[in-house]
Design a protein around this motif. Structure first.
Motif, PDB file in Angstrom:
ATOM      1  N   THR A  15     -19.796  50.159  85.039  1.00 22.62           N
ATOM      2  CA  THR A  15     -18.525  50.090  84.232  1.00 22.62           C
ATOM      3  C   THR A  15     -18.271  48.719  83.672  1.00 22.62           C
ATOM      4  N   ALA A  20     -13.899  49.399  83.788  1.00 25.16           N
ATOM      5  CA  ALA A  20     -13.900  48.631  85.167  1.00 25.16           C
ATOM      6  C   ALA A  20     -12.622  48.793  85.890  1.00 25.16           C
ATOM      7  N   ARG A  21     -11.426  48.653  85.107  1.00 27.52           N
ATOM      8  CA  ARG A  21     -10.222  48.706  86.038  1.00 27.52           C
ATOM      9  C   ARG A  21      -9.916  50.230  86.441  1.00 27.52           C
ATOM     10  N   LEU A  23     -12.369  52.769  86.845  1.00 27.87           N
ATOM     11  CA  LEU A  23     -13.165  53.494  87.949  1.00 27.87           C
ATOM     12  C   LEU A  23     -13.935  52.777  88.799  1.00 27.87           C
ATOM     13  N   ARG A  24     -14.225  53.065  89.986  1.00 29.33           N
ATOM     14  CA  ARG A  24     -15.075  52.145  90.914  1.00 29.33           C
ATOM     15  C   ARG A  24     -16.546  52.291  90.723  1.00 29.33           C
ATOM     16  N   ALA A  25     -17.117  51.321  90.386  1.00 26.69           N
ATOM     17  CA  ALA A  25     -18.494  51.304  89.983  1.00 26.69           C
ATOM     18  C   ALA A  25     -19.146  51.220  91.582  1.00 26.69           C
ATOM     19  N   GLY A  26     -20.359  51.702  91.380  1.00 22.28           N
ATOM     20  CA  GLY A  26     -21.219  51.611  92.658  1.00 22.28           C
ATOM     21  C   GLY A  26     -22.008  52.784  92.977  1.00 22.28           C
ATOM     22  N   TYR A  28     -23.104  56.381  94.247  1.00 23.45           N
ATOM     23  CA  TYR A  28     -22.526  57.547  94.638  1.00 23.45           C
ATOM     24  C   TYR A  28     -23.484  58.789  95.194  1.00 23.45           C
ATOM     25  N   ALA A  43     -15.373  58.839  90.789  1.00 18.87           N
ATOM     26  CA  ALA A  43     -15.136  57.369  90.703  1.00 18.87           C
ATOM     27  C   ALA A  43     -13.672  56.923  90.503  1.00 18.87           C
ATOM     28  N   GLY A  44     -12.649  57.638  90.214  1.00 18.61           N
ATOM     29  CA  GLY A  44     -11.262  57.292  89.832  1.00 18.61           C
ATOM     30  C   GLY A  44     -10.457  58.270  88.857  1.00 18.61           C
TER      31      GLY A  44
END
Length: 82
Positions: A15, A20-21, A23-26, A28, A43-44
């Motif tokens: 993101t 980036a604020r 959604l949670r990057a990473g 999945y 992701a959110g």
């Protein structure tokens, strides 16, 4: 495959900017044939009305695109200006 088991895929979410604020990057783990939309929901919470640019392997795609194991998804907020 074991009877009753479902195949899973792993995808990476990157993101930038406002996303980036939100959604949670990473990395999945999703059901096989999951869509970009399913990834974003995982992701959110994403408020409606935010124009997004979504890239999978560097190619612009829509939220309905199906993901494959190992895909890298990048999400940016669409911006225009002069």
């Amino acid at each position: 495959m074991i009877l009753g088991s479902r195949k899973r895929i792993q995808v990476r979410l990157l993101t930038h900017g406002v996303t980036a604020r939100l959604l949670r990057a990473g990395t999945y783990t999703l059901a096989e044939n999951a869509s970009v939309k399913a990834l974003l929901e995982e992701a959110g919470p994403l408020p409606s009305g935010i124009p997004l640019v979504i890239l999978v392997a560097g190619e612009r795609v829509e939220q309905g695109r199906r993901l494959s194991d190992g895909d890298e998804v990048t999400v940016l907020q669409f911006a225009a200006g002069g």
